[in-house]
Design an enzyme around this catalytic site. Sequence first.
Site, mmCIF file in Angstrom:
data_model
loop_
_atom_site.group_PDB
_atom_site.id
_atom_site.type_symbol
_atom_site.label_atom_id
_atom_site.label_comp_id
_atom_site.label_asym_id
_atom_site.label_seq_id
_atom_site.Cartn_x
_atom_site.Cartn_y
_atom_site.Cartn_z
ATOM 1 N N GLY A 46 0.831 -1.198 0.000
ATOM 2 C CA GLY A 46 0.000 0.000 0.000
ATOM 3 C C GLY A 46 0.862 1.242 0.000
ATOM 4 O O GLY A 46 2.000 1.222 0.467
ATOM 5 N N GLN A 51 2.987 9.887 1.311
ATOM 6 C CA GLN A 51 4.329 9.300 1.387
ATOM 7 C C GLN A 51 5.223 9.709 0.226
ATOM 8 O O GLN A 51 6.440 9.554 0.308
ATOM 9 C CB GLN A 51 4.233 7.767 1.427
ATOM 10 C CG GLN A 51 3.619 7.235 2.710
ATOM 11 C CD GLN A 51 3.470 5.733 2.631
ATOM 12 O OE1 GLN A 51 2.475 5.240 2.100
ATOM 13 N NE2 GLN A 51 4.448 5.011 3.136
ATOM 14 N N CYS A 91 5.617 -0.425 7.017
ATOM 15 C CA CYS A 91 5.370 0.770 6.220
ATOM 16 C C CYS A 91 6.608 1.087 5.401
ATOM 17 O O CYS A 91 7.726 1.008 5.905
ATOM 18 C CB CYS A 91 5.063 1.928 7.165
ATOM 19 S SG CYS A 91 4.747 3.482 6.321
ATOM 20 N N LEU A 92 6.412 1.449 4.144
ATOM 21 C CA LEU A 92 7.547 1.790 3.283
ATOM 22 C C LEU A 92 8.292 3.027 3.792
ATOM 23 O O LEU A 92 9.467 3.206 3.480
ATOM 24 C CB LEU A 92 7.068 2.031 1.837
ATOM 25 C CG LEU A 92 6.544 0.788 1.106
ATOM 26 C CD1 LEU A 92 5.990 1.173 -0.259
ATOM 27 C CD2 LEU A 92 7.641 -0.262 0.969
ATOM 28 N N HIS A 133 -4.381 1.822 7.604
ATOM 29 C CA HIS A 133 -3.010 2.323 7.711
ATOM 30 C C HIS A 133 -2.778 3.462 6.705
ATOM 31 O O HIS A 133 -2.255 4.520 7.059
ATOM 32 C CB HIS A 133 -2.055 1.143 7.448
ATOM 33 C CG HIS A 133 -0.609 1.502 7.341
ATOM 34 N ND1 HIS A 133 0.341 1.008 8.216
ATOM 35 C CD2 HIS A 133 0.066 2.276 6.451
ATOM 36 C CE1 HIS A 133 1.530 1.492 7.868
ATOM 37 N NE2 HIS A 133 1.391 2.251 6.803
ATOM 38 N N GLU A 134 -3.193 3.235 5.455
ATOM 39 C CA GLU A 134 -2.980 4.259 4.420
ATOM 40 C C GLU A 134 -3.837 5.493 4.678
ATOM 41 O O GLU A 134 -3.412 6.618 4.419
ATOM 42 C CB GLU A 134 -3.271 3.693 3.026
ATOM 43 C CG GLU A 134 -2.466 2.463 2.612
ATOM 44 C CD GLU A 134 -0.969 2.597 2.816
ATOM 45 O OE1 GLU A 134 -0.448 3.719 2.765
ATOM 46 O OE2 GLU A 134 -0.317 1.567 3.065
ATOM 47 N N HIS A 137 -2.137 7.817 6.947
ATOM 48 C CA HIS A 137 -1.140 8.665 6.275
ATOM 49 C C HIS A 137 -1.792 9.952 5.764
ATOM 50 O O HIS A 137 -1.206 11.027 5.855
ATOM 51 C CB HIS A 137 -0.519 7.933 5.080
ATOM 52 C CG HIS A 137 0.594 7.000 5.434
ATOM 53 N ND1 HIS A 137 1.721 7.400 6.103
ATOM 54 C CD2 HIS A 137 0.764 5.670 5.194
ATOM 55 C CE1 HIS A 137 2.539 6.355 6.262
ATOM 56 N NE2 HIS A 137 1.971 5.296 5.719
HETATM 57 NI NI NI Z 1 2.658 3.342 5.565
#
Ligand code: NI
Length: 167
Positions: A46, A51, A91-92, A133-134, A137
């Site tokens: 995701g 991000q 998370c990236l 989660h996204e 963000h």
């Molecule tokens: Ni993330």
Amino acid sequence: MPLLNILRYPDARLHKLATPVTVFDDGLKKLVADMAETMYEAPGIGLAATQVDVHKQVIVVDVSERRDSLVVLVNPQIVEATGVSDIEEGCLSVPGIYELVERAERVKVRAHDQNGKPFTLEAQGVLAVCIQHEMDHLKGKVFVEHLSQLKQQRIRAKLAKHLRKSA
Ligand code: NI
């Protein structure tokens, strides 16, 4: 299509609030395509526009094993949430860190696709957790910020150490 640069926690830009998309134009389609490519390349399941330092309410998700089930959520809103999930997340923007965060097990989400068409999605398990989660963000919140201050300190120290090593 270019790969986008992913911001790393604790970058202050990860705390910006994303605004709703009002124009569904070619620029949006290009953003979605670039975000999807960046997510697949990373690889991740995701990615939120926040991000990649674009502060619009756009999310791409693909939790399938074959990486062939892209879900694009523009202006997503959770209209129903039930249960408690027990899935660890990563998370990236916070590489190498996996933690359990309190999330609903099932969610019903209303969103638009990249063409502006509204739809409703019912998700559970990993997909439900990933969407929550996204969406965090987009509100300027990184998943580790759900954890205790002590844990957050430890994570920041660990990430700083990794950065020094790779420098
Ligand atoms: Ni993330």
